[in-house]
Design an enzyme around this catalytic site. Structure first.
Site, PDB file in Angstrom:
ATOM      1  N   ASP A 459       0.694  -1.330  -0.135  1.00  0.00           N
ATOM      2  CA  ASP A 459      -0.001  -0.424  -0.133  1.00  0.00           C
ATOM      3  C   ASP A 459       0.800   1.058   0.017  1.00  0.00           C
ATOM      4  OD1 ASP A 459      -2.265   1.921   0.149  1.00  0.00           O
ATOM      5  OD2 ASP A 459      -3.192   0.433   1.926  1.00  0.00           O
ATOM      6  N   ASP A 528     -10.916   2.136  -2.958  1.00  0.00           N
ATOM      7  CA  ASP A 528     -11.647   1.935  -1.544  1.00  0.00           C
ATOM      8  C   ASP A 528     -13.193   1.694  -1.638  1.00  0.00           C
ATOM      9  OD1 ASP A 528      -9.199   1.233  -0.755  1.00  0.00           O
ATOM     10  OD2 ASP A 528      -8.605   3.016   0.289  1.00  0.00           O
TER      11      ASP A 528
HETATM   12  C1  DGJ Z   1      -6.180   2.209   1.652  1.00  0.00           C
HETATM   13  C2  DGJ Z   1      -5.881   0.376   1.200  1.00  0.00           C
HETATM   14  O1  DGJ Z   1      -7.586   1.486  -0.285  1.00  0.00           O
HETATM   15  C3  DGJ Z   1      -6.985  -0.578   1.859  1.00  0.00           C
HETATM   16  O2  DGJ Z   1      -7.876  -1.479   0.863  1.00  0.00           O
HETATM   17  C4  DGJ Z   1      -6.683  -0.854   3.692  1.00  0.00           C
HETATM   18  O3  DGJ Z   1      -5.517  -1.504   3.096  1.00  0.00           O
HETATM   19  C5  DGJ Z   1      -6.089   0.666   3.953  1.00  0.00           C
HETATM   20  N1  DGJ Z   1      -5.528   1.309   3.120  1.00  0.00           N
HETATM   21  C6  DGJ Z   1      -5.142   0.230   4.960  1.00  0.00           C
HETATM   22  O4  DGJ Z   1      -4.789   1.308   5.945  1.00  0.00           O
END
Ligand code: DGJ
Length: 716
Positions: A459, A528
């Site tokens: 991430d 997300d």
């Molecule tokens: C952002 C990501 O897009 C989510 O899927 C998740 O992993 C969060 N970060 C976790 O902090």
């Protein structure tokens, strides 16, 4: 001895070269030709780019526009390259020296070497043609032997020139949770720029892809169109400049914003590849070209099947412990997923990661939540027949972390200014080799200590602001470029040791979606926003450039007004996964989901490896219809998503594509919820491919709920 001044020598060399007529330099694929000619003054010109032409036509081509325009000479438009020499001279004159080609299977590379007749500077244009896929790339290699560094203020990967009556540009813009919104507009005179200055999480606002359609907007199946991108996980820039004679120059490269580059003598500056494909059959063909190229060459393990996974982020966020995770393994086993992915929140002891304010950078398992460590979780999931994967955000630190305290000089931040946070965190100075070692070790230690670890989610939750590299010192203008190069160095090291390990690329949703990164990653997280209805549009947007096996799509509890079937059908058009509390599922939900996973595993070779046809766009109708067809045209999967139930809706037949007109196909609606039957008048009917492609299927959605259908279309 008579001494000739440098300029006279240079002119003589030019005259000698002028005497030789260089044959056209041909860079071609199955259906397209790019023809470069060397002019009498030894400048390299783009004479043609478009539909494949024969030798006789190529021989008749002459003239054109300079393939790699320089600044400071006669050119008055945006240059591909601008260089300031040691003596302050801000011009570059590139003349043809030689060219050569190499063939490796169906991939042909061509190098064109050019030199400045006065200054010791050489530039090589390196073209690649993936002939079967109809995809091209161009990158530039810049070198010099002046006494001291030269300054580069523009260093594009390449340029393309077009002559058409009109130019139509399709771009994809967005923000967090609303990625890749498609907009098409006619270009007008002047410059249009698509670019990013975000450093990390580069594609947050602007996705680095475009379609350029000539003479009129292209649709899915008609129109001359070019799809382009840049293989670079950092600031990018595409400029589209129409001149006074209505000619268009498209320049692609690293965004030179705040990035003057001081190139040392004998140092090589290699630009990223600009990638482009040409189609005379609209955007659909251009997408299929890129999908094939991606699976065959550009994405890690592009031809291999992806695992169905259960992720705990939206099910637990950071609130979990080892017992809850083991319960989730049991739930995953019941559903039949392949892998459990532990998300954010598993690390930090002095600064436990219980929310997004602390702990980032401290990559040891939290002893309260996970007293038996990661190894125990790997074993427990393996006992249940599941692989285990883990989330990392290795490029970042929270100020509340041991890492920040131990290494304040490992952080990108401006001296004499307040720190500026994004999601309460700061970016590490990856240009520092010690930081690169640290990031490599996060991954390597985890994999060495837990050899069963089968998957990583990488991430990156913030872009760069107030950025200053303590490591680069006076070379701050190299920061954006060096950051991306350093990221690649770390990823190269990881891939040398772990060449096959599946890794998902994520950047707080779809903030990093480029083919520069995808050679290290197997899939990416598009958004997300996992609401099924929103995902129809988001996944549709990414489908223009990425094949289905790279687009992670999870069933979650977002989109509560949509049925579980709808959300599942939407996730099935990509790499299916789950991120949901399944302990709230009814027995029918469990039955449906475990059947859906079995069905997906059966049909995923067609979805993940097949040709994709977008049949009805959700931008044009209140439904989206798309299909995937396998190589032999014996098997096909069609998805339909109703987006806006309205009384006004009248839907006509959907004509299928990509089938064999002579084959007979049986239509079967699949992935039905337990206790329901297909209401489709087409279910279980048989038709020829010709009928399906000319008359089409009556699959009009009915009722006033968002509904969806999956049809399997099999040759008898
Ligand atoms: C952002 C990501 O897009 C989510 O899927 C998740 O992993 C969060 N970060 C976790 O902090």
């Amino acid at each position: 001895m008579i001494r000739f001044p440098a300029l006279v020598l240079a002119v003589l060399t030019c005259i000698q070269l002028q005497a030789q007529r260089i044959a056209p330099i041909l860079i071609e694929t199955k259906n397209a030709s790019l023809v470069l000619n060397v002019a009498g003054n030894q400048r390299v010109l783009q004479s043609y780019f478009g539909r494949k032409i024969d030798k006789a036509s190529i021989g008749k081509l002459s003239g054109g526009r300079e393939a790699y325009l320089t600044a400071g000479m006669e050119n008055q438009f945006e240059p591909a390259i601008r260089m300031v020499h040691n003596d302050g001279n801000p011009s570059l004159d590139l003349r043809y020296v030689s060219h050569s080609s190499k063939q490796n299977g169906t991939v042909i590379t061509t190098d064109i070497l050019m030199k400045d007749p006065v200054y010791p500077v050489e530039v090589t244009l390196h073209y690649t043609a993936w002939t079967n896929e109809d995809v091209f790339s161009c990158q530039t290699i810049i070198r010099h032997q002046e006494k001291k560094p030269v300054m580069l203020t523009q260093y594009a990967s390449g340029m393309l020139h077009f002559n058409a009556d009109q130019y139509w540009l399709t771009q994809f813009h967005g923000d967090w949770a609303r990625e890749v919104n498609m907009v098409e507009e006619q270009l007008t005179h002047g410059i249009k720029s698509l670019e990013s200055k975000l450093g990390t999480r580069t594609n947050f606002y602007q996705t680095q892809f475009y379609f350029l359609s000539l003479n009129r907007p292209s649709d899915e199946n008609t129109g001359e169109t070019i799809a382009g991108t840049l293989n670079w996980t950092g600031n990018f820039q595409f400029t589209f400049e129409i001149d006074q004679r209505n000619a268009l120059r498209v320049r692609s490269g690293i965004n030179p914003y705040a990035s003057e580059y001081f190139l040392a003598p004998n140092e090589t500056f290699t630009t990223p590849e600009m990638v482009f494909t040409w189609s005379s059959n609209g955007k659909g063909q251009a997408s299929r070209n890129l999908h094939r190229w991606a699976r065959n060459y550009a994405v890690l393990n592009g031809k291999e099947e992806r695992m169905v996974l259960l992720n705990n982020w939206e099910a637990t966020y950071t609130k979990f412990d080892e017992n809850r995770l083991v319960e989730l393994f049991d739930e995953g086993k019941k559903l039949g997923v392949d892998l459990f992915l532990l998300d954010d929140g598993w690390f930090g002891n002095n600064h436990p990661r219980n929310d997004d304010k602390t702990g980032l950078g401290d990559w040891e398992a939290n002893k309260t939540k996970l007293p038996h460590g990661i190894g125990y979780l790997v074993n427990e999931s393996e006992k249940r027949g599941l692989h285990f994967g883990i989330w990392l955000e290795p490029e970042m630190a929270n100020p509340k972390s041991d890492l920040y305290k131990a290494h304040p000089d490992w952080i990108l931040k401006l001296p004499n200014r307040e720190e500026h946070y994004g999601r309460n965190q700061l970016v590490l100075d990856l240009t520092n080799p010690k930081v690169q070692d640290f990031v490599f070790r996060i991954v390597d230690d985890l994999l060495t200590q837990n050899p069963g670890l089968a998957y990583i989610k990488w991430d990156c939750n913030r872009s760069m602001t107030n950025a200053y590299s303590p490591y680069l010192k006076e070379k701050q203008s190299h920061l954006y470029i060096e950051y991306t190069r350093s990221l690649y160095k770390v990823l190269d090291r990881i891939r040398v040791k772990y060449p096959k390990l599946p890794i998902m690329l994520c950047a707080g949703g779809g903030g990093r979606t480029d083919y520069g990164a995808m050679k290290y990653f197997t899939e990416f997280w598009p958004s997300d926003n996992t609401d099924g209805l929103e995902r129809v549009f988001i996944q549709w947007g990414y489908s223009y450039f990425f094949p289905a096996n790279t687009i992670s799509a999870h069933v979650t509890s977002m989109g509560k007004n949509q049925s579980l079937k709808y959300r599942t059908d939407v996730a099935m058009m990509g790499r299916l996964g789950y991120d949901i509390r399944t302990n709230t599922f009814t027995p029918q939900d469990i039955e449906f989901t475990s059947n859906a996973i079995k069905t997906y595993k059966r049909i995923s070779p067609v979805i993940q490896q097949g040709d994709q046809y977008r049949l009805v766009s959700p931008y044009e109708e209140d439904r989206a219809v798309l299909m995937y067809v396998n190589e032999t045209k014996t098997s096909s999967i069609l998805f339909q998503y109703f987006t806006t139930p309205r009384r006004k809706n009248i839907f006509t037949n959907v004509r299928l594509q990509g089938l064999d007109p002579l084959k007979i196909y049986r239509i079967r609606e699949i992935n039905l919820y337990p206790g329901t039957k297909s209401g489709s008048p087409e279910n279980d009917k048989q038709y020829t491919g010709e009928y399906l492609m000319s008359i089409g299927l009556n699959i009009a959605p009915r009722g006033f709920a968002v509904t969806s259908n999956v049809f399997e279309i099999e040759a008898e």
